[in-house]
Scaffold this motif. Structure first.
Motif, PDB file in Angstrom:
ATOM      1  N   PHE A 286       8.669 -91.263  48.963  1.00  0.00           N
ATOM      2  CA  PHE A 286       8.970 -89.852  49.171  1.00  0.00           C
ATOM      3  C   PHE A 286       9.439 -89.172  47.891  1.00  0.00           C
ATOM      4  O   PHE A 286       9.062 -88.037  47.613  1.00  0.00           O
ATOM      5  N   VAL A 287      10.278 -89.851  47.096  1.00  0.00           N
ATOM      6  CA  VAL A 287      10.878 -89.180  45.943  1.00  0.00           C
ATOM      7  C   VAL A 287       9.876 -89.006  44.800  1.00  0.00           C
ATOM      8  O   VAL A 287      10.064 -88.121  43.950  1.00  0.00           O
ATOM      9  N   THR A 288       8.832 -89.808  44.759  1.00  0.00           N
ATOM     10  CA  THR A 288       7.825 -89.685  43.694  1.00  0.00           C
ATOM     11  C   THR A 288       6.611 -88.876  44.118  1.00  0.00           C
ATOM     12  O   THR A 288       5.606 -88.860  43.408  1.00  0.00           O
ATOM     13  N   GLU A 289       6.702 -88.204  45.243  1.00  0.00           N
ATOM     14  CA  GLU A 289       5.591 -87.361  45.684  1.00  0.00           C
ATOM     15  C   GLU A 289       5.401 -86.203  44.702  1.00  0.00           C
ATOM     16  O   GLU A 289       6.356 -85.654  44.147  1.00  0.00           O
ATOM     17  N   VAL A 290       4.153 -85.836  44.498  1.00  0.00           N
ATOM     18  CA  VAL A 290       3.831 -84.793  43.523  1.00  0.00           C
ATOM     19  C   VAL A 290       4.445 -83.464  43.956  1.00  0.00           C
ATOM     20  O   VAL A 290       4.395 -83.083  45.129  1.00  0.00           O
ATOM     21  N   TYR A 291       5.048 -82.778  42.988  1.00  0.00           N
ATOM     22  CA  TYR A 291       5.617 -81.449  43.240  1.00  0.00           C
ATOM     23  C   TYR A 291       4.940 -80.460  42.293  1.00  0.00           C
ATOM     24  O   TYR A 291       4.844 -80.698  41.091  1.00  0.00           O
ATOM     25  N   SER A 292       4.473 -79.354  42.852  1.00  0.00           N
ATOM     26  CA  SER A 292       3.739 -78.362  42.067  1.00  0.00           C
ATOM     27  C   SER A 292       4.692 -77.244  41.638  1.00  0.00           C
ATOM     28  O   SER A 292       5.240 -76.532  42.490  1.00  0.00           O
ATOM     29  N   PHE A 293       4.889 -77.116  40.339  1.00  0.00           N
ATOM     30  CA  PHE A 293       5.744 -76.066  39.792  1.00  0.00           C
ATOM     31  C   PHE A 293       4.891 -74.848  39.446  1.00  0.00           C
ATOM     32  O   PHE A 293       3.769 -75.000  38.950  1.00  0.00           O
ATOM     33  N   PRO A 294       5.410 -73.647  39.660  1.00  0.00           N
ATOM     34  CA  PRO A 294       4.650 -72.453  39.234  1.00  0.00           C
ATOM     35  C   PRO A 294       4.612 -72.359  37.710  1.00  0.00           C
ATOM     36  O   PRO A 294       5.611 -72.597  37.033  1.00  0.00           O
ATOM     37  N   VAL A 295       3.457 -72.012  37.167  1.00  0.00           N
ATOM     38  CA  VAL A 295       3.333 -71.879  35.720  1.00  0.00           C
ATOM     39  C   VAL A 295       4.087 -70.651  35.227  1.00  0.00           C
ATOM     40  O   VAL A 295       4.767 -70.685  34.195  1.00  0.00           O
ATOM     41  N   GLN A 296       4.010 -69.566  35.955  1.00  0.00           N
ATOM     42  CA  GLN A 296       4.751 -68.358  35.621  1.00  0.00           C
ATOM     43  C   GLN A 296       5.150 -67.662  36.918  1.00  0.00           C
ATOM     44  O   GLN A 296       4.478 -67.789  37.932  1.00  0.00           O
ATOM     45  N   SER A 297       6.273 -66.954  36.881  1.00  0.00           N
ATOM     46  CA  SER A 297       6.819 -66.336  38.081  1.00  0.00           C
ATOM     47  C   SER A 297       6.815 -64.820  37.941  1.00  0.00           C
ATOM     48  O   SER A 297       6.978 -64.272  36.840  1.00  0.00           O
ATOM     49  N   SER A 298       6.636 -64.165  39.070  1.00  0.00           N
ATOM     50  CA  SER A 298       6.643 -62.700  39.076  1.00  0.00           C
ATOM     51  C   SER A 298       8.052 -62.134  39.156  1.00  0.00           C
ATOM     52  O   SER A 298       8.249 -60.938  38.899  1.00  0.00           O
ATOM     53  N   PHE A 299       9.034 -62.970  39.521  1.00  0.00           N
ATOM     54  CA  PHE A 299      10.404 -62.512  39.687  1.00  0.00           C
ATOM     55  C   PHE A 299      11.294 -63.202  38.652  1.00  0.00           C
ATOM     56  O   PHE A 299      11.169 -64.399  38.396  1.00  0.00           O
ATOM     57  N   THR A 300      12.211 -62.444  38.095  1.00  0.00           N
ATOM     58  CA  THR A 300      13.072 -62.966  37.038  1.00  0.00           C
ATOM     59  C   THR A 300      14.016 -64.031  37.565  1.00  0.00           C
ATOM     60  O   THR A 300      14.306 -65.018  36.868  1.00  0.00           O
ATOM     61  N   GLU A 301      14.509 -63.866  38.803  1.00  0.00           N
ATOM     62  CA  GLU A 301      15.470 -64.833  39.336  1.00  0.00           C
ATOM     63  C   GLU A 301      14.866 -66.199  39.602  1.00  0.00           C
ATOM     64  O   GLU A 301      15.589 -67.187  39.760  1.00  0.00           O
ATOM     65  N   ASP A 302      13.536 -66.276  39.672  1.00  0.00           N
ATOM     66  CA  ASP A 302      12.867 -67.563  39.885  1.00  0.00           C
ATOM     67  C   ASP A 302      12.248 -68.126  38.608  1.00  0.00           C
ATOM     68  O   ASP A 302      11.489 -69.102  38.666  1.00  0.00           O
ATOM     69  N   SER A 303      12.565 -67.536  37.463  1.00  0.00           N
ATOM     70  CA  SER A 303      11.941 -67.987  36.218  1.00  0.00           C
ATOM     71  C   SER A 303      12.395 -69.392  35.829  1.00  0.00           C
ATOM     72  O   SER A 303      11.668 -70.104  35.119  1.00  0.00           O
ATOM     73  N   HIS A 304      13.598 -69.807  36.280  1.00  0.00           N
ATOM     74  CA  HIS A 304      14.080 -71.146  35.927  1.00  0.00           C
ATOM     75  C   HIS A 304      13.319 -72.244  36.650  1.00  0.00           C
ATOM     76  O   HIS A 304      13.473 -73.421  36.325  1.00  0.00           O
ATOM     77  N   GLN A 305      12.493 -71.870  37.644  1.00  0.00           N
ATOM     78  CA  GLN A 305      11.697 -72.859  38.361  1.00  0.00           C
ATOM     79  C   GLN A 305      10.285 -72.996  37.803  1.00  0.00           C
ATOM     80  O   GLN A 305       9.506 -73.806  38.318  1.00  0.00           O
ATOM     81  N   CYS A 306       9.965 -72.236  36.778  1.00  0.00           N
ATOM     82  CA  CYS A 306       8.630 -72.307  36.187  1.00  0.00           C
ATOM     83  C   CYS A 306       8.470 -73.599  35.385  1.00  0.00           C
ATOM     84  O   CYS A 306       9.442 -74.193  34.908  1.00  0.00           O
ATOM     85  N   LEU A 307       7.232 -74.022  35.212  1.00  0.00           N
ATOM     86  CA  LEU A 307       6.928 -75.289  34.541  1.00  0.00           C
ATOM     87  C   LEU A 307       7.416 -75.292  33.097  1.00  0.00           C
ATOM     88  O   LEU A 307       7.985 -76.285  32.624  1.00  0.00           O
TER      89      LEU A 307
END
Length: 655
Positions: A286-307
């Motif tokens: 479960f812990v090594t399952e692939v996780y897809s990160f956004p390359v770029q975000s449209s919202f500034t508050e979610d920019s820390h989650q970008c790849l």
């Protein structure tokens, strides 16, 4: 850099929920596993139908349900410990002392204690399920003969030996977890669904559980045979129980040769290890399952989650590894996400995504290159220091310096290393030092009629008025020095009679180290194979960085509309070629190219032992991927003469 508050979003929202899902599946699998254990522990060939009906009635009883609740609590605790102690970079002990330090660490001591307690709980549940003579710790018995006999509570040693076996199995599980790096979580190269990974690994879990349980029972029987009276006497004194003199004690050869007892000990240990290994396997899946990160975000508050932002984060390491895995996958299989990597910012028109991703990947590769160069230099320096270690030679009054420089791959040549050499390397035979075991068989006899006159002149003592007295300046003499023998006989070379052993100057008596000091020194010596494995312990990240960079560069040949990759192509090629040279130098060292033997009877992941071979193959493939795509266009890339020569080898498929 992402702040610590924003960086733990991944642990809260992803890792913790994945751990909870793995524990939930382990709890759901517990009732059928317990049913199989009850059937195997009570099975009778003569009455199979009766055995099945007894097992079904047992699983519906109140004691069995209470045992299942306790086992669920144990599974929850095992899952929590997996979440607490897991790592994506294995801890490799480079010496036996380092491994002993890991086993005696206070955190590991707490881990072992918790596993011992959980082992006792699981063993108690097994005793309840097996029933019969294992069910209770005490039973009423009569001591004495005839009318003097009085009812007393006696110790049931069968129940006690099963509880202690559970504690021993828990301790073995904890210690083997350190030795085999069972808390190490590796990432599979081939992506599979969770069910298929679980189905493919269940056979390994069964085999490892049965094998490790067999070894655990064997070791436990030996320990109980010699030390079984200690817990038995303590339990009797604490609970005011008595030993039944009419029953044969189990801490004896006759008592331990009970085949039924050995079978129940083995099946209980197998049940314990199987439930814990299943929990560990589900957590890894479960812990090594692939996780897809956004390359770029449209919202500034979610920019820390970008790849591009996540790649630069250092903690937690599982976040960085999953981001690099996502980068490697998107560079191969996702043209739409690749176009986002090559895109320009609005406004400004800057390739922020590509710059951040390529900079972090090249930083990882440069860091590995510097580590390899430093390791190679330290190994070479230590080797020279050992070859010139002689206490009598260092104390010679007239000395000279020999410059030994080591070229660096990443920087200009560093200051030379000064090593002291005795002034007269030819006059060592005069002092009467004992012969070295390496040179004694080859030491010439100067009194022999077959001795060469030139050899006699070379080994003669240097006169004070001779121009050779003092420092030796000629490099030709320094090259000839290793060809001469460092020890010789006690005879004088000027024709005088031999000097008697009593008149010869005796060397200073050296104190011999004690046995304890020799033992500790032998355990302190680093294992070359382990040192090489520790150097490449985190190379899975570098493998993904190489794959991501090379596939993105390959795709840029046809997909990069703005030419953002071409600006960093010289740096990428130089970084890969320098790393290739450092890896080649490392594999020329002894023990670096020897492949370790895989252990098939352990749940410990051995992939970290072969990461250096995977990195070497990935690096060469990445360079070939770029050269085959661009071909002769690479001649227009600005590179140094050395890098261009090495790149030409790849263009001509000669590497």
């Amino acid at each position: 850099m992402i702040s610590s508050e924003k960086s733990c979003w991944f642990v809260r929202k992803v890792i913790c929920w994945r751990a909870v899902a793995s524990i939930a599946w382990a709890v759901l699998l517990l009732p059928p596993i317990t049913g199989v254990f009850a059937l195997l522990s009570r099975f009778s060939l003569l009455h199979p139908i009766q055995t099945i009906s007894e097992c079904l009635s047992l699983l519906m009883s109140a004691t069995a349900i209470f045992s299942l609740i306790l086992l669920c609590g144990v599974i929850l605790m095992v899952g929590f410990l997996n979440l607490e102690y897991y790592t994506v970079i294995p801890t490799i002990a480079c010496s036996k002392i380092a491994l002993l330090g890991q086993l005696l660490h206070p955190r590991q001591f707490f881990n072992s204690l918790v596993h011992c307690i959980m082992g006792i709980i699981v063993a108690w549940c097994c005793a309840i399920i097996i029933g019969g003579r294992y069910e209770t710790l005490g039973y009423p018995c009569t001591q004495g003969d005839g009318s003097d006999s009085s009812p007393e509570m006696c110790l049931n040693e069968y129940h006690l030996i099963l509880l202690l076996a559970g504690a021993f199995a828990g301790l073995s599980y904890s210690l083997l977890g350190v030795i085999y790096n069972m808390n190490y979580v590796s990432f599979h190269t081939v992506q599979q669904y969770k069910y298929l990974r679980f189905k493919g690994s269940i056979h390994l879990v069964v085999t490892c559980s049965a094998t490790q349980a067999l070894y655990s029972v064997r070791n436990y029987i030996v320990v109980y045979f010699f030390l079984g009276y200690v817990p038995k006497a303590w339990i009797c004194k604490t609970l005011n129980l008595h030993l039944n003199s009419s029953v044969h004690p189990l801490d004896s050869i006759a008592g331990l040769l009970d085949l039924s007892l050995l079978y129940h000990l083995w099946i209980s240990a197998s049940f314990l290890l199987f439930t814990w290994y299943i929990t560990l396997l589900l957590f890894r899946i479960f812990v090594t399952e692939v996780y897809s990160f956004p390359v770029q975000s449209s919202f500034t508050e979610d920019s820390h989650q970008c790849l591009s932002k996540v790649l630069t984060d250092k903690q937690p390491m599982i976040l960085k590894f999953l981001a690099l895995q996502d980068l490697a996958l998107l560079s191969q299989h996702s043209p739409s996400r690749r176009s986002e990597v090559f895109s320009l910012s609005h406004p400004g028109g800057h390739p922020h995504n590509w710059n951040a991703i390529s900079k972090e990947c090249m930083s990882l590769l440069t860091d590995l290159t510097q580590r390899l160069v430093a390791y190679h230099d330290s190994v070479a320096t230590n080797g020279r220091a050992k070859s010139l270690s002689s206490g009598s030679e260092r104390k010679t009054s007239s000395e000279t310096t020999v410059t030994l420089g080591t070229e660096d791959l990443m920087s200009p040549p560093r200051p030379t290393l000064l090593m002291k050499t005795p002034a007269s390397v030819f006059a060592r035979s005069i002092v009467g030092t004992p012969q070295s075991p390496l040179t004694a068989p080859f030491t010439p006899d100067l009194d022999s009629p077959f001795a060469s006159p030139a050899l006699r002149r070379l080994t003669a003592p240097v006169e004070q008025c001779s121009p050779w007295f003092g420092t030796v300046q000629s490099p030709h003499v320094m090259r000839r020095a290793p060809k001469l023998w460092s020890t010789s006989t006690d005879s004088q070379v000027n024709g005088s009679p031999q000097q008697s052993p009593s008149s010869a100057p005796s060397p200073k008596q050296e104190t011999k180290p004690s046995l304890l000091a020799q033992f500790l020194q032998n355990r302190k010596e680093q294992l070359p194979e382990a040192s090489s494995q520790a150097l490449f312990a985190d190379s899975q990240a570098h493998i993904w960085a190489l794959e991501g960079l090379s596939y993105l560069v390959q795709a840029s040949f046809s997909e990069d509309q703005f030419g953002v990759v071409q600006t960093t192509l010289p740096s990428i090629l130089s970084c890969m070629l320098v790393l290739q040279e450092a890896v080649d130098r490392h594999f020329k060292l002894p023990h670096a190219s020897s492949k370790p033997v895989r252990s098939a009877s352990s749940m410990g992941d051995c992939t970290h032992k072969t990461l250096r071979f995977a990195l070497r193959a990935t690096l060469k493939t990445a360079i070939y991927r770029i050269t085959t795509t661009f071909g002769e266009h690479l001649n227009a890339v600005k590179l140094t003469a050395e890098h261009r020569k090495r790149l030409q080898q790849f263009l001509e498929y000669k590497e």
